[in-house]
Design an enzyme around this catalytic site. Structure first.
Site, PDB file in Angstrom:
ATOM      1  N   LYS A  66     -25.272 -24.006  24.901  1.00  0.00           N
ATOM      2  CA  LYS A  66     -25.412 -23.424  26.238  1.00  0.00           C
ATOM      3  C   LYS A  66     -25.428 -21.900  26.091  1.00  0.00           C
ATOM      4  CE  LYS A  66     -23.334 -23.634  30.894  1.00  0.00           C
ATOM      5  NZ  LYS A  66     -22.267 -24.188  31.745  1.00  0.00           N
ATOM      6  N   SER A 141     -23.806 -26.610  35.944  1.00  0.00           N
ATOM      7  CA  SER A 141     -24.668 -25.553  35.450  1.00  0.00           C
ATOM      8  C   SER A 141     -25.232 -25.790  34.048  1.00  0.00           C
ATOM      9  CB  SER A 141     -23.889 -24.239  35.421  1.00  0.00           C
ATOM     10  OG  SER A 141     -22.818 -24.303  34.497  1.00  0.00           O
ATOM     11  N   SER A 165     -19.581 -28.660  35.545  1.00  0.00           N
ATOM     12  CA  SER A 165     -20.840 -28.265  34.900  1.00  0.00           C
ATOM     13  C   SER A 165     -21.252 -29.069  33.683  1.00  0.00           C
ATOM     14  CB  SER A 165     -20.791 -26.798  34.505  1.00  0.00           C
ATOM     15  OG  SER A 165     -21.152 -26.016  35.606  1.00  0.00           O
TER      16      SER A 165
HETATM   17  N1  GLN Z   1     -20.912 -26.287  40.309  1.00  0.00           N
HETATM   18  C1  GLN Z   1     -19.659 -25.638  40.166  1.00  0.00           C
HETATM   19  C2  GLN Z   1     -19.754 -24.197  40.570  1.00  0.00           C
HETATM   20  O1  GLN Z   1     -20.852 -23.735  40.810  1.00  0.00           O
HETATM   21  C3  GLN Z   1     -19.135 -25.771  38.767  1.00  0.00           C
HETATM   22  C4  GLN Z   1     -19.772 -24.848  37.798  1.00  0.00           C
HETATM   23  C5  GLN Z   1     -19.212 -24.975  36.426  1.00  0.00           C
HETATM   24  O2  GLN Z   1     -18.497 -25.922  36.133  1.00  0.00           O
HETATM   25  N2  GLN Z   1     -19.496 -23.992  35.604  1.00  0.00           N
HETATM   26  O3  GLN Z   1     -18.780 -23.508  40.615  1.00  0.00           O
END
Ligand code: GLN
Length: 460
Positions: A66, A141, A165
């Protein structure tokens, strides 16, 4: 996992992965490739094997990273214009540990900028397509990593999970993903988002591969004081006779009936594998989302304050004095979602509103942790969906931040409590979209979850 040995060449493994990455270029899993360096590293491993030297447990295994993990191989962008041209001066501990065991990074994967989002549509470089249906989002994400594994480009990929994410994109693409106990893997060298819930984990096609990768990465790191002493073992423990609680609060209103059906079917499979499944209600979980979207932006606002146009990455050409340097750089370098969170975060931390929002949210967070503790006195594991619906179409939620935040309603409570949680494939909807089931347990029981998932799959 295919490891390089006398018969299988690391160079062939890496070439094959790179070719597949090209074949699926259209899905946009990767922000940048690491082709030349990956092949060079593979050659070194093959030479060492030929000489009879001892190589690591992940010798020659290609993986995808990532693009919020720092390493000097390539540029770590966090999918934001701010870091578009940022050569990392250090290597993340997780990456170092993988590479010490011989794993080879073939490319850096796409994400929502600064890991903020649930679809990978917030990337400065454009979205990633879902592996099962390219007209839909990858989830986020860590969308690029999930799709790279689901398409079979690599056998494992790293993600970060702050509020879902890893789990949600794993669910959207039909693979395994783990958000470990907070502190299991060092956060050193990973672009910080919300420090009290950031966890480093991975995606793979099965529980054993996840176990191996986590075993390599887990453990104390002097560079991250929140890391735990290593509790991870190389073998999965036996996990029979466990009591599972199916969370009824996440199986009713507002949840896609096809998701409910798949998770119920997974519960049946668990019973068939010998586990006791009973229903449990934890009303406090419903407040997780509201707590998260106060605490998390507060931490985001603090962590992103370092991007000032002086120290990292972008420096706006439009700046003419110090104030405009901050303003223009942050205006150009951040995506709208990053800016929204900075505004919310600074608001809830401001002296006039701190008590009403931030402090209250932290108190509610304590109640949420208590609710989990009580639940785990009754059952060993909790089962629920990962997200309220399967992968959605591009653009469906981009104009409605609250609809996007709702994606996280079932994945943020575990993050706030620091407990481990995994996403496992639980079937498909009638439109052939993958659905994940989520298993979580009290802190430190990560491997029990993997063991149960493996057992359920074997007995299916
Ligand atoms: N979708 C969640 C957010 O936007 C989690 C993102 C993540 O786990 N990095 O905060």
């Amino acid at each position: 996992m295919k490891i390089a040995d006398q018969k299988t060449k690391a160079v062939d493994l890496v070439r094959e992965a790179l070719e597949k990455a090209k074949q699926y270029e259209d899905y946009h899993c990767f922000i940048s490739m690491n082709e030349a360096r990956a092949i060079e590293k593979a050659r070194e491993i093959d030479e060492r094997i030929a000489k009879g030297e001892k190589v690591g447990r992940l010798a020659g295994v290609p993986y995808a990273l990532k693009d919020n993990y720092l390493s000097p191989e390539g540029v770590t962008t966090a999918a934001a214009k701010m870091l578009d041209n940022f050569p990392a001066p250090i290597t993340a501990t997780a990456v170092k540990r993988l590479e010490d065991e011989g794993a080879i990074m073939i490319g850096r994967t796409n994400l929502d900028a600064y890991a903020q989002g649930s679809s990978t549509e917030n990337s400065f470089f454009g979205p990633t397509k879902n592996a099962a249906d390219p007209t839909r989002v990858a989830g986020g994400s860590s969308g690029g990593s999930a799709v790279a594994v689901a398409l079979g480009i690599v056998e494992f990929a790293l993600g970060s999970d702050t509020g879902g994410s890893i789990r949600q994109p794993a669910s959207f693409n039909g693979i395994y993903g783990i958000k470990p106990t907070y502190g299991t893997v060092s956060r050193y060298g990973v672009v910080a988002m919300a420090s009290s819930t950031d966890t480093m984990g991975c995606f793979a096609q099965n529980a054993d591969d996840i176990n191996l990768v986590m075993d390599v990465m887990a453990g104390k790191d002097d560079k991250d004081s929140t890391t735990l002493e290593k509790f991870w073992k190389d073998q999965l423990p036996a996990a029979k006779e466990k009591k599972i609680g199916l969370i009824t609060d996440f199986m009713g209103d507002g949840v896609d009936p096809e998701v409910v059906r798949c998770v119920n079917e997974y519960a049946e499979k668990m019973k068939k594998a010998g586990y006791t499944v009973e229903e449990i209600s934890i009303p406090m979980l419903k407040y997780g989302l509201a707590i998260y979207y106060i605490v998390q932006p507060a931490e985001v606002a603090s962590n992103l304050s370092r991007y000032d146009g002086v120290r990292y990455g972008l420096r706006s050409a439009k700046a003419h004095d110090l104030d405009s340097l901050y303003q223009e750089t942050r205006n150009e370098g951040f995506m709208p979602e990053n800016q929204r969170r900075i505004l919310i975060g600074n608001f809830v931390l401001s002296s006039g509103y701190f008590d009403a929002y931030y402090l209250k949210a932290q108190k509610a967070r304590t109640l949420l942790i208590r609710a989990y503790k009580e639940a785990f006195e009754k059952v060993d594991v909790l089962l629920c969906p990962v997200a309220p619906a399967p992968a959605f179409k591009f653009g469906e939620k981009t104009d409605d931040p609250l609809a996007m935040y709702m994606e996280d309603v079932m994945s943020v409570p575990q993050s706030l409590a620091g407990i481990p949680s995994i996403s496992v494939p639980a079937g498909k909807t009638k439109d052939n979209l993958p659905v994940g089931a989520q298993l979580c347990a009290w802190r430190g029981n990560d491997q029990m979850l993997l063991s149960i998932a493996k057992h359920v799959e074997e007995k299916d």
